[in-house]
Design an enzyme around this catalytic site. Structure first.
Site, short mmCIF file in Angstrom:
data_model
loop_
_atom_site.label_atom_id
_atom_site.label_comp_id
_atom_site.label_asym_id
_atom_site.label_seq_id
_atom_site.Cartn_x
_atom_site.Cartn_y
_atom_site.Cartn_z
N HIS A 92 31.03 64.08 60.80
CA HIS A 92 31.69 62.83 60.42
C HIS A 92 32.96 62.67 61.25
CE1 HIS A 92 34.04 59.90 58.17
NE2 HIS A 92 32.87 59.47 57.71
N GLU A 140 29.48 54.96 63.47
CA GLU A 140 30.70 54.46 62.82
C GLU A 140 31.84 54.42 63.83
OE1 GLU A 140 30.72 55.55 58.24
OE2 GLU A 140 31.56 57.16 59.47
#
Ligand code: G3P
Length: 221
Positions: A92, A140
């Site tokens: 992430h 993202e």
């Protein structure tokens, strides 16, 4: 195509401990009533209590590829599996890893029959991640994370570019997009761009009424 929604609790107090269980129950209810596939990624210490409370998929926010043995402090795949996790986020934006560690983590999840979601920050990284054959890649753009500005509107090209790149390298890999997603129109726009679902956090976790916000999110699909 069943739409996949993965809610990341990050380290928000609103998504920690007993609050994580409440959020997971809201996800379960909305998933049942809307027929969508909603999963939640609580803090690692909360995986067991959340997985014990609801029957929706629970993910780890991070995993290491370390095997059994002397790896103090590493997040061991079998430990989160036995806590009830069905899969994990890898790399992430807020928990970056080396390429070697990403590969090891994805391989450990695959070896244990668990779902891997490799997060990426641009189209080139998405292509590299697809080559590792995860179940999902989640694109993202870091600058939009937590902004409330949906990637599906602010940067549609990064979504279509990621979808195209993945299709060329490994069409079995599904693409999620995330950053600033909160509303039904944001999710619909993401699906129209070719994504198979979304990864989101603040728009739901920090909402006054997370369940209401989840119903809004799935209202246009
Ligand atoms: O993992 C999801 C995340 O990074 C997106 O955050 O708060 O913009 O939905 P947010």
């Amino acid at each position: 195509m069943s739409v996949f929604i993965l809610l990341n609790c990050k380290t928000y107090d609103e998504g920690t401990g007993a609050n994580a269980v409440k959020l997971a129950q809201a996800c379960r209810d909305v998933a049942e009533n809307s027929g969508t596939n909603i999963a939640i990624a609580p803090q690692i210490p909360d995986i067991f209590r959340v997985a014990s409370a609801v029957d929706i998929p629970v993910y780890s926010q991070h995993i290491d590829g370390a095997g059994p043995g002397s790896h103090t402090g590493k997040v061991y795949v079998r430990s989160v599996a036995q806590a009830g996790a069905a899969g994990s986020l890898i790399n992430h934006s807020e928990r970056r890893m080396t390429l070697a560690d990403i590969e090891a983590a994805a391989a450990a999840l695959k070896a244990n029959g668990m779902t891997s979601v490799i997060c990426t920050n641009n189209i080139a990284a998405t292509a590299a991640a697809a080559a590792l054959a995860p179940d999902f890649v989640a694109i993202e753009p870091p600058e939009l994370i937590g902004s409330g500005i949906p990637v599906s509107k602010a940067d549609p090209g990064i979504v279509t570019g990621s979808v195209d790149a993945v299709k060329k390298i490994n069409p079995n890999v599904k693409v999620l997009c995330g950053a600033g997603i909160s509303k039904g129109e944001d999710l619909k726009a993401a699906l129209d761009l070719g994504a198979e679902g979304v990864l989101l956090a603040s728009g739901i976790v920090k909402a006054k009424d997370p369940k209401e916000a989840l119903y809004d999110l799935v209202s246009l699909i």
